[in-house]
Design a protein around this motif. Structure first.
Motif, PDB file in Angstrom:
ATOM      1  N   LEU A 135     -53.606   6.997  -9.617  1.00 16.36           N
ATOM      2  CA  LEU A 135     -54.204   8.260  -9.149  1.00 16.36           C
ATOM      3  C   LEU A 135     -53.929   8.358  -7.396  1.00 16.36           C
ATOM      4  N   MET A 136     -53.656   7.549  -6.677  1.00 19.23           N
ATOM      5  CA  MET A 136     -53.036   7.910  -5.090  1.00 19.23           C
ATOM      6  C   MET A 136     -51.518   8.102  -5.123  1.00 19.23           C
ATOM      7  N   VAL A 137     -50.727   7.371  -6.006  1.00 23.87           N
ATOM      8  CA  VAL A 137     -49.639   7.697  -6.063  1.00 23.87           C
ATOM      9  C   VAL A 137     -49.138   9.083  -6.086  1.00 23.87           C
ATOM     10  N   LEU A 138     -49.894   9.510  -7.418  1.00 26.52           N
ATOM     11  CA  LEU A 138     -49.780  11.318  -7.744  1.00 26.52           C
ATOM     12  C   LEU A 138     -50.336  12.239  -6.414  1.00 26.52           C
ATOM     13  N   PHE A 139     -51.646  10.920  -5.916  1.00 27.02           N
ATOM     14  CA  PHE A 139     -51.632  12.205  -4.519  1.00 27.02           C
ATOM     15  C   PHE A 139     -51.016  12.203  -3.274  1.00 27.02           C
ATOM     16  N   LEU A 143     -40.620   9.191 -15.218  1.00 25.81           N
ATOM     17  CA  LEU A 143     -40.021   7.694 -15.365  1.00 25.81           C
ATOM     18  C   LEU A 143     -40.251   7.031 -13.630  1.00 25.81           C
ATOM     19  N   GLU A 144     -40.276   8.130 -12.767  1.00 23.13           N
ATOM     20  CA  GLU A 144     -40.115   7.939 -10.901  1.00 23.13           C
ATOM     21  C   GLU A 144     -41.486   7.554 -10.888  1.00 23.13           C
ATOM     22  N   THR A 145     -42.369   8.096 -11.042  1.00 24.44           N
ATOM     23  CA  THR A 145     -44.047   7.678 -10.301  1.00 24.44           C
ATOM     24  C   THR A 145     -44.606   6.843 -11.115  1.00 24.44           C
ATOM     25  N   ARG A 146     -43.407   6.668 -12.623  1.00 25.39           N
ATOM     26  CA  ARG A 146     -43.471   4.884 -13.538  1.00 25.39           C
ATOM     27  C   ARG A 146     -43.706   3.935 -12.535  1.00 25.39           C
ATOM     28  N   GLU A 147     -42.628   3.908 -12.102  1.00 27.48           N
ATOM     29  CA  GLU A 147     -41.473   3.004 -11.287  1.00 27.48           C
ATOM     30  C   GLU A 147     -42.783   3.005  -9.419  1.00 27.48           C
ATOM     31  N   ILE A 148     -43.034   4.138  -9.235  1.00 24.09           N
ATOM     32  CA  ILE A 148     -43.173   3.259  -8.197  1.00 24.09           C
ATOM     33  C   ILE A 148     -44.913   2.765  -8.331  1.00 24.09           C
ATOM     34  N   VAL A 149     -45.639   3.157  -9.479  1.00 25.67           N
ATOM     35  CA  VAL A 149     -47.234   2.196 -10.091  1.00 25.67           C
ATOM     36  C   VAL A 149     -46.781   1.747 -10.275  1.00 25.67           C
ATOM     37  N   ILE A 150     -46.003   0.591 -11.087  1.00 28.40           N
ATOM     38  CA  ILE A 150     -45.654  -0.799 -11.297  1.00 28.40           C
ATOM     39  C   ILE A 150     -44.804  -1.287  -9.663  1.00 28.40           C
ATOM     40  N   LEU A 158     -47.830   3.585 -20.707  1.00 30.78           N
ATOM     41  CA  LEU A 158     -46.674   4.474 -21.417  1.00 30.78           C
ATOM     42  C   LEU A 158     -48.032   5.352 -22.640  1.00 30.78           C
ATOM     43  N   PHE A 159     -49.009   5.651 -22.386  1.00 29.19           N
ATOM     44  CA  PHE A 159     -50.141   6.566 -22.470  1.00 29.19           C
ATOM     45  C   PHE A 159     -49.887   7.919 -21.782  1.00 29.19           C
ATOM     46  N   LEU A 160     -50.042   7.614 -20.548  1.00 27.44           N
ATOM     47  CA  LEU A 160     -50.300   8.810 -18.914  1.00 27.44           C
ATOM     48  C   LEU A 160     -48.436   9.481 -19.125  1.00 27.44           C
ATOM     49  N   GLU A 161     -47.765   8.375 -19.518  1.00 27.44           N
ATOM     50  CA  GLU A 161     -45.942   8.816 -19.733  1.00 27.44           C
ATOM     51  C   GLU A 161     -46.019  10.017 -20.930  1.00 27.44           C
ATOM     52  N   GLN A 162     -46.476   9.303 -21.963  1.00 21.01           N
ATOM     53  CA  GLN A 162     -46.258  10.713 -22.958  1.00 21.01           C
ATOM     54  C   GLN A 162     -47.097  11.848 -23.112  1.00 21.01           C
TER      55      GLN A 162
END
Length: 97
Positions: A68-72, A40-47, A30-34
């Motif tokens: 980090l891996m998802v964002l990269f 929303l999309e990268t959060r779902e990929i991380v989950i 939640l902090f990373l979203e804020q």
């Protein structure tokens, strides 16, 4: 998958997700979203990537590396990757030995 873009919407975690992602991990996401590291999309990929891991003992450090891996690996997330990288390494440098 439908993702609400309403800023007042909130992610409701499934029972399985809550079992793997403790309150500290969910709070960190939640902090990373804020701070606009995750959207929303990268959060779902991380989950989704977390749920695919073969572990029952996920630590917040594991979550940070998955983020980090998802964002990269997500096109257009270079600035978010840089923010996350700075956040991880800045927090680690503050630890007094």
């Amino acid at each position: 998958m439908f993702l609400s873009s309403n800023p007042l919407s909130m992610r409701v975690y499934t029972i399985a997700e809550k079992q793997l992602l403790d309150v500290h991990c969910r709070g960190f996401m939640l902090f990373l979203e804020q701070i606009h590291v995750l959207n929303l999309e990268t959060r779902e990929i991380v989950i989704e990537r977390i749920m695919a891991l073969d572990t029952l003992d996920l630590q917040i450090e594991d979550l940070k590396w998955v983020v980090l891996m998802v964002l990269f690996n997500t096109p257009g997330c270079e600035s978010s990757y840089k923010k996350m990288e700075e956040l991880i390494f800045d927090l680690n440098e503050r630890v007094v030995h």
